[in-house]
Design an enzyme around this catalytic site. Structure first.
Site, PDB file in Angstrom:
ATOM      1  N   LYS A  60      19.883   9.234   4.349  1.00 12.68           N
ATOM      2  CA  LYS A  60      19.534   9.135   5.820  1.00 12.68           C
ATOM      3  C   LYS A  60      20.597   8.157   6.520  1.00 12.68           C
ATOM      4  O   LYS A  60      21.156   8.759   7.662  1.00 12.68           O
ATOM      5  CB  LYS A  60      17.921   8.524   6.178  1.00 12.68           C
ATOM      6  CG  LYS A  60      16.936   9.316   5.684  1.00 12.68           C
ATOM      7  CD  LYS A  60      15.469   8.927   5.604  1.00 12.68           C
ATOM      8  CE  LYS A  60      14.338   9.603   5.260  1.00 12.68           C
ATOM      9  NZ  LYS A  60      13.123   9.090   5.249  1.00 12.68           N
ATOM     10  N   GLN A 104      10.307   3.567   5.291  1.00 12.74           N
ATOM     11  CA  GLN A 104      10.031   4.426   4.170  1.00 12.74           C
ATOM     12  C   GLN A 104       9.022   4.326   3.392  1.00 12.74           C
ATOM     13  O   GLN A 104       8.406   3.138   3.041  1.00 12.74           O
ATOM     14  CB  GLN A 104      11.385   4.136   3.352  1.00 12.74           C
ATOM     15  CG  GLN A 104      11.478   5.374   2.293  1.00 12.74           C
ATOM     16  CD  GLN A 104      11.877   6.611   2.799  1.00 12.74           C
ATOM     17  OE1 GLN A 104      12.482   6.980   3.951  1.00 12.74           O
ATOM     18  NE2 GLN A 104      11.367   7.794   2.071  1.00 12.74           N
ATOM     19  N   ASP A 127       9.655   9.259  13.033  1.00 14.31           N
ATOM     20  CA  ASP A 127       8.839   9.841  11.816  1.00 14.31           C
ATOM     21  C   ASP A 127       7.910  10.672  12.364  1.00 14.31           C
ATOM     22  O   ASP A 127       7.090  11.829  11.574  1.00 14.31           O
ATOM     23  CB  ASP A 127       8.579   8.903  10.713  1.00 14.31           C
ATOM     24  CG  ASP A 127       9.179   8.837   9.539  1.00 14.31           C
ATOM     25  OD1 ASP A 127       9.775   9.929   9.033  1.00 14.31           O
ATOM     26  OD2 ASP A 127       9.279   7.861   8.942  1.00 14.31           O
TER      27      ASP A 127
END
Ligand code: GUN
Length: 301
Positions: A60, A104, A127
């Protein structure tokens, strides 16, 4: 020989499409800079040293650099307390230079994922995991869409897969893939208007459902669960699974398997995502798109 050999014309290639979409994002970033605006800035928090999570986060960060975004990686040790993590989240919530950020997953067992998800300011939740974004998505309001389902929707759109009126079967009801996928495919949108069946561990005769599917989305984490004799001729298959299997013959020490037995299913499918190179790269592009939207205050003022 690559396992996709002979099926190139059927591939829903996230690798190719994500490359194209990254170039499109980069053009938009160049324009922002030319207009004297700031570079979009994504931050990521990584707790612990899980190998797969480390790989994903590093990827990412690299993608941010590729499209001209700024990125910040916050690393915390596996033993860090929930309070410490919440403190770092609060700092990023208040940091005006950060447009959006992610934590994450998975997190170490002693940390409550729900508490963490809800601590993120929903206006920075690129997200799309915060209940505010999930609720808004469900009602068809502007929202950050969860990256994996958003990536799949974009892939179906760009490959002109007809979804309206189709029987769509989603295997797996996770908060981050299966459940939002079912919501998005049943909405009244260009990619949508499916009749959706969401299957899970308590579903009776899952194979009967799979056999009915015009579009099959598999997000179980069970390597090669879907076999050739389970699917209908002409099915469109989206494989979200990505499991690391030990393989000493590989430099990395492992190979990746999807939830679909590619060799058996591809001959019957009209279109199919490979693993790797299918859904994975689209997920990262969606995160970049959400970050771009966050920087432009497209969803929230
Ligand atoms: N772990 C697996 N997929 C994801 C994702 O899309 N976002 C985050 N934050 N963690 C993940």
């Amino acid at each position: 020989m690559a396992k996709t050999a002979g099926f190139e014309d059927k591939l829903l290639s996230g690798r190719k499409l994500s490359k194209l979409m990254k170039e499109e994002i980069k053009v938009m970033v160049d324009q922002l800079i030319e207009d004297g605006k700031d570079r979009p800035h994504l931050a990521a928090i990584l707790v612990g040293d899980d190998g797969a999570s480390e790989t994903y986060v590093n990827h990412k960060v690299k993608m941010c650099a590729d499209v001209g975004f700024e990125s910040t990686l916050v690393r915390l040790p596996a033993e860090c307390s929930e309070a410490e993590l919440l403190e770092r989240i609060d700092e990023l919530n208040r940091d005006e230079t950060v447009d959006g950020f992610i934590v994450q997953l998975p997190l170490p067992k002693h940390i409550d994922v729900e508490k963490v998800t809800q601590a993120i300011d929903h206006r920075k939740d690129v997200d799309g995991f915060h209940p505010v974004n999930i609720g808004r998505m469900t009602q068809g309001m502007p929202a950050y869409l969860p990256a994996t389902p958003f990536g799949i929707v974009q892939m179906l759109d760009r490959y002109n897969v007809e979804t309206s009126g189709k029987e769509c079967v989603v295997l797996g009801r996770s908060n981050i893939v299966g459940t939002p996928m079912a919501v998005l495919l049943s909405r009244s949108r260009k990619v949508g208007n499916c009749t959706v069946t969401l299957c899970h561990s308590r579903t009776k005769d899952v194979e009967a459902h799979i056999r009915r599917a015009d579009i099959l989305v598999v997000a179980l984490g069970l390597p090669e669960f879907v076999r050739g004799d389970m699917v209908k001729e002409g099915v469109v298959v989206v494989d979200v699974g990505i499991t690391r299997i030990k393989d000493p013959s590989k430099k990395s020490g492992f190979r990746l398997l999807g939830d679909v037995h590619f060799q058996e299913v591809a001959p019957k499918a009209s279109m199919i995502t490979p693993v790797p190179g299918g859904v994975g790269p689209m997920t990262v592009v969606s995160l970049l798109m959400n970050t771009l939207k966050a920087s432009q205050k497209e969803i929230y003022q």
